[in-house]
Write an enzyme that holds these catalytic residues in place. Structure first.
Site, PDB file in Angstrom:
ATOM      1  CB  CYS A 334      -0.824   0.091   1.096  1.00  0.00           C
ATOM      2  SG  CYS A 334      -1.269  -1.610   1.805  1.00  0.00           S
ATOM      3  NE  ARG A 363       1.630  -9.225   4.999  1.00  0.00           N
ATOM      4  CZ  ARG A 363       0.292  -9.192   4.558  1.00  0.00           C
ATOM      5  NH1 ARG A 363      -0.388  -9.810   5.227  1.00  0.00           N
ATOM      6  NH2 ARG A 363      -0.049  -8.298   3.863  1.00  0.00           N
ATOM      7  CD  GLN A 381      -0.809  -8.673   0.166  1.00  0.00           C
ATOM      8  OE1 GLN A 381       0.031  -7.462  -0.182  1.00  0.00           O
ATOM      9  NE2 GLN A 381      -1.580  -8.951   1.014  1.00  0.00           N
ATOM     10  CG  ASP A 383      -2.123  -5.340  -2.742  1.00  0.00           C
ATOM     11  OD1 ASP A 383      -3.066  -5.328  -2.472  1.00  0.00           O
ATOM     12  OD2 ASP A 383      -1.036  -5.125  -2.201  1.00  0.00           O
ATOM     13  CG  HIS A 385      -3.730   0.038  -3.024  1.00  0.00           C
ATOM     14  ND1 HIS A 385      -2.997  -1.056  -3.131  1.00  0.00           N
ATOM     15  CD2 HIS A 385      -4.276  -0.223  -1.628  1.00  0.00           C
ATOM     16  CE1 HIS A 385      -2.538  -1.592  -2.106  1.00  0.00           C
ATOM     17  NE2 HIS A 385      -3.209  -1.057  -1.023  1.00  0.00           N
ATOM     18  CE  LYS A 465     -12.453  -8.210   6.915  1.00  0.00           C
ATOM     19  NZ  LYS A 465     -11.210  -9.094   7.008  1.00  0.00           N
ATOM     20  CG  HIS A 511      -6.096  -1.787   1.275  1.00  0.00           C
ATOM     21  ND1 HIS A 511      -4.915  -1.471   0.957  1.00  0.00           N
ATOM     22  CD2 HIS A 511      -6.781  -1.223   2.051  1.00  0.00           C
ATOM     23  CE1 HIS A 511      -4.493  -0.611   1.892  1.00  0.00           C
ATOM     24  NE2 HIS A 511      -5.607  -0.160   2.703  1.00  0.00           N
TER      25      HIS A 511
END
Length: 637
Positions: A334, A363, A381, A383, A385, A465, A511
């Site tokens: 992000c 992580r 990911q 991902d 945005h 979410k 996200h």
């Protein structure tokens, strides 16, 4: 006195009255516990505050957690009786989605699968005797003294971690005592049907620097029929285990020498991953997403601004020092995407801006929870945005959800469970933001035509979410797509756009991930399809086997070349092995199509085709075979 509201009735009772006595006074029979908000309590729980509760009966799904928790304690007692009260040291024994486990250390003995029937029999003996279960509260000194006497070193470690303000409670039966918050059924005879399934290793508290304990797993249901069905699915799940399939199909490796939770993609796995990622990129470009690439590391200042150093640092790898500044490998994409957004002044005319990346993040997951591709320390990911104006929120959410569902359907998933998580108590952001966001999530799910459940208060502090879970071939649910509002980062990074009024405004940021992560999604696909992937995803789509490599090899190479020209993934088996052995190897490798070539095929310029799924398809021309494959690949059958 405290007020207790049950089924619309409200009564006043003396503070500390056990729930069971309250139910008795109200004439409530058959309940084995209750739900107070999101918390489960049992009949032994003392009520100390005004509370509204809902009784839980065997028919209620929550009853399984209470029953399974009791079975974990019964197993702990059985272990102590078999191996000695002073030889068995108990760790933790929580419930799972289908049963329970207990982490234990047994001095002088390593528990194996051969021990499980003996443990089960002792558990059934304890169940038959139907011992009443007791609950007792202790102060810290009493708890330390008790578990020191019991030589329960791991329980003492837990006590030292408990907040000074928290109540310390113990449960037990028939001379057995365990540190526990509950809940439990009233007696050992009130549990359902169970089966111990397997034993695994687990570091204490998931920390590899601490002792390795043995984790004994069991599954449990109220009825024998449910248990037997679950055991059947359990055996099926073992056959589909992606870790075994990954090794057999030569897709990926996870080696301790490289690092726990770090995936090595082998050539065939790399082809599978490339196919998946290429499709992902194509579909995103069609929908006006802009692809970006961002670094694997970032300056500590970035993570300080984002808040990760304050709230997420235990899950981040240790920093590295570069030119007297700290850098961290990224746990999230992000902040990088926000930096791209902020690289210039943005107008409302540019919005919605959709930035997408297959971004690898790292992580720190404790070693005890690592599991093949499903839980790793380095993963990619899928991902995105989406930055938009308040007026665009509804349309963006509907489009994003429909995109996620369309993508999942293209991989053969049709059964979805959708959850909308709403505002928690510690939420940030304005009431207006939450109402707009939650309303948009509900409308999107309804317009796309999906049923959904509301997880009241289950949203993150920074926004509500949608979570989409997919049901696989044997009925298991897997978390995949997430569409998450974020009211936090736009504030932290002072994100703005210029509106039609020429003034600066704060955008909404969403996200979004469809697969969740490439690694986990591949694991789900392998287990869903039991390794026999759809043709378009298969690393090897056709195996060509000449009966005699010497006599039929030239024609085999000609067929190989023709198919490769069409973009079909082909492997040629020219080994000097028996034909049946080579065909068998291709079947074990779950290759969708096998082409066998002999004198007849060379002479007629034809192919003998076998389908892994449909069996022998007989003889066909190369042109017809090519066309059949291309049609199936294009349609993603």
């Amino acid at each position: 006195m405290v007020k207790v509201r049950v089924n619309g009735k409200e009564i006043s009772v003396e503070k500390g009255t056990p729930l069971g006595e309250i139910f008795k006074s109200l004439g409530i029979d058959g309940a084995i516990g209750a739900k107070a908000g999101s918390r489960l309590i049992d009949l032994l729980t003392p009520i100390r505050e005004d509370i509204e509760i809902t009784p839980i009966y065997k028919e209620d799904p929550e009853s399984l957690e209470i029953m399974r928790h009791t079975l974990s304690h019964i197993m702990a007692q059985a272990l102590k009786e078999i191996y000695g009260y002073d030889k068995v040291h108990l760790g933790v024994g929580p419930t799972t989605e289908e049963g329970f486990y207990y982490d234990v250390e047994v001095e002088g003995h390593t528990i194996s699968s051969e021990d499980l029937p003996k443990i089960e029999e002792k558990m059934r003996e304890i169940i038959r005797k139907n011992y009443p279960i007791f609950r007792k509260e202790l102060d810290r000194e009493e708890a330390i003294r008790l578990f020191s006497e019991l030589k329960e070193k791991y329980k003492l470690d837990i006590i030292n971690r408990i907040d000074e303000k928290d109540i310390i409670s113990v449960y037990g039966q028939d001379g057995f005592t365990d540190l526990c918050r509950g809940p439990h059924v009233p007696s050992t005879g009130m549990v359902g049907e169970f089966k111990l399934t397997h034993v695994a290793g687990a570091y204490w508290m998931g920390d590899s620097s601490k002792p390795m304990l043995q984790r004994i797993y069991g599954i449990a249901f109220w009825s024998k029929e449910e248990l037997e069905e679950r055991l059947r699915l359990y055996e099926e799940a073992k056959k589909r285990d992606h870790r075994r399939l990954g090794k057999e199909l030569e897709l990926f490796l996870i080696e301790d020498e490289v690092g726990a939770g770090l995936v090595l993609w082998l050539p065939k796995g790399a082809i599978l991953r490339k196919t998946l990622e290429d499709y992902w990129k194509e579909e995103h470009i069609k929908r006006s997403y802009q692809l970006v690439y961002t670094p694997h590391v970032g300056n500590a200042k970035l993570w300080q601004t984002s808040g990760h150093l304050d709230y997420y640092r235990p899950n981040m790898f240790s920093p590295m020092e570069i030119e007297n500044e700290e850098y961290f490998v990224k746990p999230m994409n992000c902040p990088f995407h926000i930096a791209i957004y902020k690289s210039k002044v943005r107008s409302y005319k540019e919005l919605p801006l959709k930035l997408a990346e297959l971004g690898t993040v790292y992580r720190y997951e404790m070693s005890g929870v690592l599991h093949g591709l499903m839980r790793v320390r380095g993963f990619t990911q899928d991902d995105a945005h989406i930055i938009c104006t308040p007026e665009q929120v509804e349309g963006v959410i509907e489009e994003t959800l429909q995109f996620a569902i369309d993508m999942l359907r293209s991989f053969g998933f049709e059964d979805f469970k959708v959850y909308i998580s709403t505002k928690p108590e510690d939420a940030i952001g304005s009431q207006e933001q939450w109402q707009l966001a939650e309303g948009a999530l509900r409308k999107a799910v309804e317009k796309v035509g999906l049923e959904y459940e509301i997880d009241e208060g289950g949203g993150a502090f920074y926004g509500p979410k949608i979570d989409v879970k997919i049901k696989d071939a044997i009925g298991r649910l897997w978390q995949c797509s997430t569409i998450q509002f974020d009211f936090n980062l736009p504030e932290r990074f002072d994100m703005e756009y210029v509106g039609p009024d020429n003034k600066r405004h704060r955008p909404y940021m969403i996200h979004r991930a469809i697969f969740g992560s490439i690694e986990r999604f591949v694991g789900v696909l392998l287990e869903h399809y039991a390794g026999l992937l759809p043709l378009w995803l298969s690393p090897v789509q056709v195996k060509i086997i000449p009966i005699s490599p010497e006599k039929h090899g030239d024609y085999a190479r000609e067929v190989e070349g023709r198919l490769k020209e069409k973009g079909i993934r082909v492997e040629l088996d020219m080994r000097d092995e028996r034909l049946n052995a080579r065909i068998r190897d291709a079947e074990l490798q779950k290759v969708p199509y096998v082409v066998v070539l002999g004198d007849k095929e060379v002479e007629s310029k034809s192919l003998s085709v076998r389908s892994k799924k449909e069996g022998n398809l007989g003889t066909m021309s190369l042109e017809n075979f090519e066309q059949m494959l291309l049609d199936k690949i294009r349609s993603k059958q």
